[in-house]
Design an enzyme around this catalytic site. Structure first.
Site, PDB file in Angstrom:
ATOM      1  N   ARG A  48      49.684  78.673   4.942  1.00 52.92           N
ATOM      2  CA  ARG A  48      50.748  77.870   4.311  1.00 52.92           C
ATOM      3  C   ARG A  48      51.034  78.302   2.872  1.00 52.92           C
ATOM      4  O   ARG A  48      52.055  77.944   2.300  1.00 52.92           O
ATOM      5  CB  ARG A  48      50.391  76.369   4.376  1.00 52.92           C
ATOM      6  CG  ARG A  48      51.476  75.459   3.821  1.00 52.92           C
ATOM      7  CD  ARG A  48      51.346  74.011   4.304  1.00 52.92           C
ATOM      8  NE  ARG A  48      50.027  73.449   4.072  1.00 52.92           N
ATOM      9  CZ  ARG A  48      49.579  72.977   2.911  1.00 52.92           C
ATOM     10  NH1 ARG A  48      50.360  72.977   1.846  1.00 52.92           N
ATOM     11  NH2 ARG A  48      48.351  72.487   2.795  1.00 52.92           N
ATOM     12  N   TYR A 102      77.496  77.888   8.422  1.00 53.85           N
ATOM     13  CA  TYR A 102      76.724  77.790   9.667  1.00 53.85           C
ATOM     14  C   TYR A 102      76.499  76.295   9.979  1.00 53.85           C
ATOM     15  O   TYR A 102      76.263  75.498   9.056  1.00 53.85           O
ATOM     16  CB  TYR A 102      75.389  78.531   9.477  1.00 53.85           C
ATOM     17  CG  TYR A 102      74.418  78.291  10.596  1.00 53.85           C
ATOM     18  CD1 TYR A 102      74.608  78.893  11.830  1.00 53.85           C
ATOM     19  CD2 TYR A 102      73.321  77.446  10.428  1.00 53.85           C
ATOM     20  CE1 TYR A 102      73.733  78.659  12.882  1.00 53.85           C
ATOM     21  CE2 TYR A 102      72.433  77.211  11.466  1.00 53.85           C
ATOM     22  CZ  TYR A 102      72.648  77.820  12.689  1.00 53.85           C
ATOM     23  OH  TYR A 102      71.787  77.582  13.713  1.00 53.85           O
ATOM     24  N   ASP A 174      73.734  83.231   2.517  1.00 55.18           N
ATOM     25  CA  ASP A 174      73.084  83.365   3.822  1.00 55.18           C
ATOM     26  C   ASP A 174      73.571  84.692   4.407  1.00 55.18           C
ATOM     27  O   ASP A 174      74.728  84.818   4.813  1.00 55.18           O
ATOM     28  CB  ASP A 174      73.480  82.175   4.701  1.00 55.18           C
ATOM     29  CG  ASP A 174      72.864  82.237   6.109  1.00 55.18           C
ATOM     30  OD1 ASP A 174      72.534  83.349   6.561  1.00 55.18           O
ATOM     31  OD2 ASP A 174      72.745  81.182   6.749  1.00 55.18           O
ATOM     32  N   LYS A 199      67.736  86.284  14.218  1.00 60.70           N
ATOM     33  CA  LYS A 199      68.896  87.057  14.660  1.00 60.70           C
ATOM     34  C   LYS A 199      68.630  88.558  14.507  1.00 60.70           C
ATOM     35  O   LYS A 199      67.716  89.079  15.114  1.00 60.70           O
ATOM     36  CB  LYS A 199      70.141  86.581  13.894  1.00 60.70           C
ATOM     37  CG  LYS A 199      70.225  85.054  13.721  1.00 60.70           C
ATOM     38  CD  LYS A 199      70.346  84.306  15.032  1.00 60.70           C
ATOM     39  CE  LYS A 199      70.160  82.794  14.900  1.00 60.70           C
ATOM     40  NZ  LYS A 199      70.894  82.111  13.858  1.00 60.70           N
TER      41      LYS A 199
HETATM   42  C1  LIG Z   1      70.810  80.859  13.268  1.00 62.48           C
HETATM   43  C2  LIG Z   1      71.309  80.733  11.880  1.00 62.48           C
HETATM   44  C3  LIG Z   1      70.657  79.910  10.949  1.00 62.48           C
HETATM   45  C4  LIG Z   1      69.476  79.046  11.320  1.00 62.48           C
HETATM   46  O1  LIG Z   1      68.394  79.822  11.655  1.00 62.48           O
HETATM   47  P1  LIG Z   1      67.136  79.308  12.545  1.00 62.48           P
HETATM   48  O2  LIG Z   1      66.256  80.495  12.550  1.00 62.48           O
HETATM   49  O3  LIG Z   1      67.687  78.925  13.881  1.00 62.48           O
HETATM   50  O4  LIG Z   1      66.575  78.139  11.824  1.00 62.48           O
HETATM   51  C5  LIG Z   1      71.145  79.885   9.655  1.00 62.48           C
HETATM   52  N1  LIG Z   1      72.220  80.601   9.285  1.00 62.48           N
HETATM   53  C6  LIG Z   1      72.872  81.390  10.156  1.00 62.48           C
HETATM   54  C7  LIG Z   1      74.062  82.155   9.678  1.00 62.48           C
HETATM   55  C8  LIG Z   1      72.443  81.487  11.472  1.00 62.48           C
HETATM   56  O5  LIG Z   1      73.108  82.276  12.329  1.00 62.48           O
END
Ligand SMILES: *Cc1c(COP(=O)(O)O)cnc(C)c1O
Length: 381
Positions: A48, A102, A174, A199
């Site tokens: 952690r 998102y 992001d 992703k």
């Molecule tokens: C999937 C996604 C998230 C969230 O991610 P998790 O790993 O599912 O928590 C945040 N921002 C974007 C652009 C995403 O595609």
């Protein structure tokens, strides 16, 4: 390595790798804690606390890829996003956020943060002239996505960075849809870059993970928040993501090449109503994508002529794509945002955003592009 690797491809393989005990691949240190009898309560090594060797190797590699000073790897993308905003903003603070965030981030901003007394104003990413009038005395930060979901809009990132520098605001992006292959926020001038590594970075549809990259001071503050929130990435998941990262550039470039080819095919097809892909000259932000990104990504959003019914018939007739949420995996994935990311909105509200009920979002995978085109052709027939 004696010298830090310089080029992106070499960093993907060698940056951050400690080469412990001569092991060519860093083994999984699946241990909750290490021996420690020192006096510093945070000196202990504990998962952690983000100081497990697998976590450190991965965050060092990611920071090197984006030219950031430091990084943290978290249990999900949303953990990275929520911990960052909860560190930067206090009750009474205000921030600017992109108007097409998102879905999970939109919910965090309009739900959890609002409930804490943290307010926002939504901005349009390609209209910098409208931004200064939205600043308030208590504005502290700007939050955007590099490429938006599902309409794949690209903001004027240089103008956003300039706005933040001129007004002493923290800039947060992001970078999930672009990945470090297409955009490196720290090099461009953003203060903090966030990823859902679920992703493209992991790229194999088998791990949920997040990352935060930025300056040492900001990362130290967010790490402290995360000690309390408790969302560090597990060592085995960090090992898997680190393995996926080796092929990041190969995957993202191949998928991007296929996506452009398929987007052009769809644009020329008589049964397709509209195609959205930043690499097409018809995309409203094509020029911004060319200016800011090293490629156009592998997402395509489109509408089949005939609305929702035609969309359902088409999707059911496809053979190769898998109907599932998420993106960036080896397999081509398809969803209808109306029943996934934007299901919480009314049909009218969605239409106002340009998201019809029949709109299809597609993440192009690593299959042969011509096989996909052949499959799309028979399904459209
Ligand atoms: C999937 C996604 C998230 C969230 O991610 P998790 O790993 O599912 O928590 C945040 N921002 C974007 C652009 C995403 O595609």
């Amino acid at each position: 390595m004696k010298n830090p690797p310089k080029s992106f491809a070499t960093k993907l393989i060698h940056a951050g790798e400690p080469r412990i005990d001569g092991a060519v691949r860093l083994p999984v240190f699946q241990t909750a804690m290490f021996e420690y009898d020192g006096d510093d309560p945070r000196g202990a090594r504990y998962i952690r606390y983000f100081n497990n060797p697998n976590q450190i190797a991965l965050s060092d590699k990611l920071a090197a890829l984006e030219g950031a000073e430091a990084g943290l790897v978290t249990g999900s993308g949303m953990a990275a996003i929520s911990a960052t905003l909860l560190t930067l903003l206090r009750p009474g603070d205000h921030f600017l956020a992109l108007d097409c965030l998102y879905g999970g981030t939109h919910d965090l901003v309009t739900g959890t943060l609002e409930n804490l007394g943290i307010t926002h104003t939504f901005i349009t990413g390609d209209r910098p002239e409208t931004w200064p009038q939205m600043l308030r005395q208590n504005t502290k930060a700007v939050y955007v996505d590099t490429i938006t979901n599902p309409l794949l809009r690209v903001s004027d990132h240089d103008a956003l960075i300039a706005l933040c520098k001129d007004n002493g605001l923290t800039s947060v992006i992001d970078n999930t849809f672009a990945s470090p292959v297409l955009y490196r926020p720290a090099e461009a001038g953003y203060d903090l870059s966030l990823h859902s590594m679920t992703k493209y970075i992991n790229g194999h549809s088998d791990v949920v993970a997040g990352a935060i990259l930025g300056g040492t001071e900001a990362i130290t503050a967010i790490r402290h928040t995360l000690y309390n929130l408790g969302s560090a990435l597990d060592p085995h998941a960090a090992f898997l993501v680190n393995r996926g990262v080796n092929t990041l550039a190969l995957r993202v470039r191949h998928q991007g090449d296929s996506a452009l080819k398929i987007a052009r095919f769809l644009e020329a097809h008589p049964k397709i109503e509209r195609v959205i892909h930043p690499g097409l000259a018809s995309h409203p932000d094509h020029a911004l994508a060319r200016k800011h990104l090293d490629g156009f990504g592998a997402m395509i959003t489109f509408e089949v002529t005939g609305g929702l019914k035609a969309a359902k018939t088409f999707m059911a007739a496809l053979d190769i794509p898998i109907m599932a949420p998420s993106l960036g995996g080896p397999e081509t994935l398809m969803t209808r945002p109306a029943i996934t990311s934007h299901a919480g909105l009314t049909s009218e509200a969605r239409r106002g955003l340009g998201i019809s009920d029949g709109l299809i979002r597609c993440s192009i995978g690593l299959e042969d592009a011509d096989d996909l085109i052949e499959d799309f052709t028979q399904a459209l027939r």
